[in-house]
Design a protein around this motif. Structure first.
Motif, PDB file in Angstrom:
ATOM      1  N   ARG A 203       0.849  -1.182   0.000  1.00 49.02           N
ATOM      2  CA  ARG A 203       0.000   0.000   0.000  1.00 49.02           C
ATOM      3  C   ARG A 203       0.892   1.241   0.000  1.00 49.02           C
ATOM      4  NH1 ARG A 203      -5.315  -1.245   1.817  1.00 49.02           N
ATOM      5  NH2 ARG A 203      -5.583   0.882   2.618  1.00 49.02           N
ATOM      6  N   LEU A 204       0.869   1.995  -1.113  1.00 55.80           N
ATOM      7  CA  LEU A 204       1.674   3.208  -1.254  1.00 55.80           C
ATOM      8  C   LEU A 204       0.929   4.371  -0.615  1.00 55.80           C
ATOM      9  CD1 LEU A 204       4.144   4.697  -2.385  1.00 55.80           C
ATOM     10  CD2 LEU A 204       2.888   4.960  -4.547  1.00 55.80           C
ATOM     11  N   VAL A 205       1.482   4.909   0.462  1.00 59.22           N
ATOM     12  CA  VAL A 205       0.817   5.958   1.230  1.00 59.22           C
ATOM     13  C   VAL A 205       1.267   7.320   0.728  1.00 59.22           C
ATOM     14  CG1 VAL A 205       0.396   6.895   3.524  1.00 59.22           C
ATOM     15  CG2 VAL A 205       0.750   4.429   3.219  1.00 59.22           C
ATOM     16  N   GLN A 206       0.316   8.102   0.232  1.00 58.74           N
ATOM     17  CA  GLN A 206       0.585   9.467  -0.199  1.00 58.74           C
ATOM     18  C   GLN A 206      -0.220  10.441   0.650  1.00 58.74           C
ATOM     19  OE1 GLN A 206      -0.201   9.407  -4.468  1.00 58.74           O
ATOM     20  NE2 GLN A 206       1.858   8.649  -4.882  1.00 58.74           N
TER      21      GLN A 206
ATOM     22  N   LEU B 272      -9.298  -0.928  13.737  1.00 63.16           N
ATOM     23  CA  LEU B 272      -8.301   0.115  14.015  1.00 63.16           C
ATOM     24  C   LEU B 272      -7.924   0.861  12.744  1.00 63.16           C
ATOM     25  CD1 LEU B 272      -5.376  -1.282  12.973  1.00 63.16           C
ATOM     26  CD2 LEU B 272      -5.695  -2.569  15.086  1.00 63.16           C
ATOM     27  N   ASN B 273      -7.323   2.028  12.926  1.00 63.85           N
ATOM     28  CA  ASN B 273      -6.782   2.831  11.836  1.00 63.85           C
ATOM     29  C   ASN B 273      -5.258   2.846  11.930  1.00 63.85           C
ATOM     30  OD1 ASN B 273      -9.360   3.460  10.973  1.00 63.85           O
ATOM     31  ND2 ASN B 273      -9.389   5.484  11.927  1.00 63.85           N
ATOM     32  N   VAL B 274      -4.607   2.852  10.772  1.00 64.22           N
ATOM     33  CA  VAL B 274      -3.147   2.919  10.702  1.00 64.22           C
ATOM     34  C   VAL B 274      -2.753   4.226  10.040  1.00 64.22           C
ATOM     35  CG1 VAL B 274      -1.059   1.869   9.744  1.00 64.22           C
ATOM     36  CG2 VAL B 274      -2.901   0.404  10.614  1.00 64.22           C
ATOM     37  N   TYR B 275      -1.760   4.891  10.606  1.00 63.22           N
ATOM     38  CA  TYR B 275      -1.270   6.165  10.073  1.00 63.22           C
ATOM     39  C   TYR B 275       0.233   6.067   9.837  1.00 63.22           C
ATOM     40  CZ  TYR B 275      -5.677   7.683  12.187  1.00 63.22           C
ATOM     41  OH  TYR B 275      -7.001   7.795  12.546  1.00 63.22           O
ATOM     42  N   ILE B 276       0.664   6.566   8.676  1.00 63.06           N
ATOM     43  CA  ILE B 276       2.086   6.639   8.343  1.00 63.06           C
ATOM     44  C   ILE B 276       2.426   8.110   8.138  1.00 63.06           C
ATOM     45  CG2 ILE B 276       3.937   5.918   6.794  1.00 63.06           C
ATOM     46  CD1 ILE B 276       2.665   3.586   8.251  1.00 63.06           C
ATOM     47  N   ASN B 277       3.328   8.620   8.950  1.00 64.71           N
ATOM     48  CA  ASN B 277       3.697  10.044   8.905  1.00 64.71           C
ATOM     49  C   ASN B 277       2.478  10.956   9.050  1.00 64.71           C
ATOM     50  OD1 ASN B 277       6.482   9.610   8.626  1.00 64.71           O
ATOM     51  ND2 ASN B 277       6.304   9.406   6.411  1.00 64.71           N
ATOM     52  N   GLY B 278       1.510  10.511   9.816  1.00 65.87           N
ATOM     53  CA  GLY B 278       0.321  11.313  10.070  1.00 65.87           C
ATOM     54  C   GLY B 278      -0.777  11.148   9.046  1.00 65.87           C
TER      55      GLY B 278
ATOM     56  N   ALA C   8      -3.339   5.563   6.439  1.00 69.17           N
ATOM     57  CA  ALA C   8      -2.828   4.531   5.533  1.00 69.17           C
ATOM     58  C   ALA C   8      -3.768   3.349   5.407  1.00 69.17           C
ATOM     59  CB  ALA C   8      -1.453   4.054   6.002  1.00 69.17           C
ATOM     60  N   TYR C   9      -4.541   3.067   6.457  1.00 70.73           N
ATOM     61  CA  TYR C   9      -5.488   1.955   6.423  1.00 70.73           C
ATOM     62  C   TYR C   9      -6.612   2.303   7.393  1.00 70.73           C
ATOM     63  CZ  TYR C   9      -6.670  -2.940   5.325  1.00 70.73           C
ATOM     64  OH  TYR C   9      -7.269  -4.089   4.845  1.00 70.73           O
ATOM     65  N   GLU C  10      -7.813   2.470   6.848  1.00 66.39           N
ATOM     66  CA  GLU C  10      -8.955   2.870   7.666  1.00 66.39           C
ATOM     67  C   GLU C  10      -9.846   1.671   7.971  1.00 66.39           C
ATOM     68  OE1 GLU C  10     -12.268   6.483   7.760  1.00 66.39           O
ATOM     69  OE2 GLU C  10     -11.451   5.795   5.827  1.00 66.39           O
ATOM     70  N   ASN C  11     -10.277   1.596   9.206  1.00 65.56           N
ATOM     71  CA  ASN C  11     -11.217   0.559   9.646  1.00 65.56           C
ATOM     72  C   ASN C  11     -10.695  -0.857   9.356  1.00 65.56           C
ATOM     73  OD1 ASN C  11     -13.001   2.664  10.354  1.00 65.56           O
ATOM     74  ND2 ASN C  11     -13.833   2.701   8.258  1.00 65.56           N
TER      75      ASN C  11
ATOM     76  N   ASP D 230       1.823  -4.568   4.443  1.00 67.28           N
ATOM     77  CA  ASP D 230       2.984  -3.822   3.953  1.00 67.28           C
ATOM     78  C   ASP D 230       2.559  -2.451   3.449  1.00 67.28           C
ATOM     79  OD1 ASP D 230       4.763  -5.826   4.519  1.00 67.28           O
ATOM     80  OD2 ASP D 230       4.775  -6.670   2.491  1.00 67.28           O
ATOM     81  N   PHE D 231       3.273  -1.421   3.897  1.00 66.71           N
ATOM     82  CA  PHE D 231       3.065  -0.053   3.427  1.00 66.71           C
ATOM     83  C   PHE D 231       4.386   0.459   2.851  1.00 66.71           C
ATOM     84  CE2 PHE D 231       0.328  -0.811   7.071  1.00 66.71           C
ATOM     85  CZ  PHE D 231      -0.918  -0.367   6.632  1.00 66.71           C
ATOM     86  N   VAL D 232       4.299   1.327   1.850  1.00 71.31           N
ATOM     87  CA  VAL D 232       5.471   1.998   1.303  1.00 71.31           C
ATOM     88  C   VAL D 232       5.255   3.495   1.430  1.00 71.31           C
ATOM     89  CG1 VAL D 232       6.825   2.496  -0.775  1.00 71.31           C
ATOM     90  CG2 VAL D 232       6.144   0.154  -0.272  1.00 71.31           C
ATOM     91  N   ALA D 233       6.238   4.189   1.983  1.00 72.66           N
ATOM     92  CA  ALA D 233       6.154   5.636   2.160  1.00 72.66           C
ATOM     93  C   ALA D 233       7.402   6.282   1.587  1.00 72.66           C
ATOM     94  CB  ALA D 233       6.003   5.989   3.637  1.00 72.66           C
TER      95      ALA D 233
END
Length: 473
Positions: free
Chosen positions: A195-198, A325-331, A334-337, A355-358
């Motif tokens: 998951r590419l987090v922008q 739960l919610n996941v946050y990357i750099n605020g 990144a993944y809701e609910n 896996d997340f990519v930031a």
């Protein structure tokens, strides 16, 4: 008089125990490629985890003198899992390489060990060098530190040989290495998508398995240190205390039951039981507030992308479908609910990873947070995390360390570099001399034509009649 044991029952009991031992041992991961070498040593070395490191002579490819040194007794080394292989080192004063036969193509784990001890005329702390492999730059202008002697990488090997180069940065420096591990990774260790987090959206990141990765942090959240002895891939997981930064009280939970590994999901090779049977959770009133996020903070290099692997195993809920739960990357969200129960096929205590990519851009700090979801019901758990891994991805020139590509660094050693400089100087001198010579030839030819065109008249001009006219007529 005591009853005599039944021989048949004893035999049956022994058979059952042997079968149990067989199936347990057969379930352990056995990598097709498992090259373990102790550099500079002359005899095999056995670690506490029963792995055997062989002498490096048969793997070493170098026409230069083979220099090996040994360390004196060191108190620090005795507490390290790799203490015995840190007692020797191979030194390179010119570009050299190790070659490994590859039986199974695909992702391989490469561990390089650099413990900078001092022995005789060599102080390994002064070494400065590059490390290259498979067209990628692993380390550039590297100087070893006793605080972190192990460097771990993952890269894809699609050929029958893997060559690892050690290149001193200049004529006054040298390279060294204590030990090398080249191990086939399980096929499920690295998926191709993440998951590419922008800033404003989450997209799909494809081609992850083709990237070269350096492991920077491997964290056992809420649990103790996990040593290579307790990990099927011989990894080390450290406690999260140093990286955990939240201003509210969290709770650490542990689980003594069976971790429910499932087919086509996270296996023991992805992370061991010791990671999944402990967790840090949010267990406070009004935890749905933003301030109740659990946050971990990591120092990183700016200008690179990073893989963030988060390990989840619901060992805290009393029933299914209670933990969201919610996941946050750099605020950024990144993944809701995220519903752990649905992800694990409606099984509690079953491991799952995401896996997340930031892209860090200009930032040097990576923040990873877990917080409650708006779907949270009556569960006493509003957030949970078991493990966390941070890995650096190669940049556009195929480097994990700087902007110089593989080909330039491979040939930047003193022999090649000075040869190139000499060649350039000679070639430049030749070109300049050729240009000067050509210009002299042109000038000579021009002067020759001018001499013919302006030849003086004969002195004997008898019979020649000069016409009158002009200024002096």
């Amino acid at each position: 008089m005591a009853d005599r044991p039944n021989p048949r029952l004893l035999q049956l009991n022994i058979i059952i125990q042997l079968l149990a031992l067989f199936f347990r041992s057969s379930a352990l991961f056995s990598p097709p490629d498992n090259h373990l070498i102790s550099c500079g040593s002359i005899s095999p070395i056995t670690l506490h985890d029963h792995r055997i490191f062989l002498p490096d002579a048969t793997y070493l490819i170098s026409s230069n003198p083979k220099i090996s040194i040994s360390a004196d007794a060191n108190t620090f080394l005795q507490s390290n899992s790799y203490a015995s292989v840190y007692q020797s080192a191979r030194i390179f004063t010119a570009p050299s390489s190790y070659e490994f036969d590859i039986r199974s193509k695909g992702i391989h784990i490469i561990r390089l060990h650099f413990y900078p001890f001092s022995s005789g005329s060599h102080n390994l702390a002064f070494a400065r060098f590059h490390v290259l492999a498979s067209g990628f730059v692993l380390l550039c202008n590297f100087t070893a530190s006793s605080d972190s002697p192990l460097k771990e990488f993952m890269l894809r090997v699609d050929r029958e040989k893997l060559v690892i180069f050690f290149v001193p940065v200049d004529s006054s420096s040298f390279a060294f290495v204590n030990a090398i591990e080249v191990i086939s990774a399980p096929v499920d260790l690295v998926e191709d998508k993440a998951r590419l987090v922008q800033t404003d959206q989450v997209l799909s990141f494809d081609g992850l398995s083709k990237q070269v990765m350096e492991t920077l942090f491997r964290i056992n959240v809420g649990g103790p240190k996990v040593t290579p002895f307790n990990d099927t891939l011989w990894r080390t997981w450290v406690p999260d205390n140093e990286f955990f930064h939240s201003d509210f009280v969290t709770k650490i939970v542990s689980f003594s039951g069976r971790i429910m590994y499932r087919k086509y999901s996270a296996s023991r090779e992805v992370a061991p039981d010791s990671v999944y049977n402990t967790a840090r959770i949010i267990d406070v009133v009004n935890s749905s507030e933003v301030s109740s996020r659990m946050t971990w903070k990591f120092p990183v290099d700016h200008g690179y992308k990073y893989l963030i692997r988060m390990h989840f195993c619901d060992i805290a809920s009393l029933a299914l479908n209670e933990l969201y739960l919610n996941v946050y990357i750099n605020g950024y969200l990144a993944y809701e609910n995220f519903d752990i129960s649905s992800a694990t096929g409606e099984v509690l205590a079953s491991p799952y990873y995401v896996d997340f990519v930031a892209d860090m851009g200009s930032s040097d700090i990576l923040f990873v947070s877990v917080g409650p979801s708006g779907f949270a019901g009556q569960s006493r758990v509003d957030g949970l995390l078991n493990g966390l891994e941070i890995m650096k991805l190669n940049n556009t020139v195929g480097s994990l360390d700087g902007e110089l590509p593989f080909s330039l660094l491979l040939h930047s050693s003193r022999g090649f570099f000075s040869g190139v400089v000499r060649s350039l100087i000679c070639w430049s001198a030749f070109v300049m001399l050729s240009v000067v010579g050509f210009m002299l030839i042109l000038r000579w030819r021009a002067e020759s034509r001018n001499q013919i065109a302006w030849t003086a008249l004969p002195v004997d001009a008898a019979g020649v009649k000069i016409a009158k006219g002009g200024q002096f007529a």
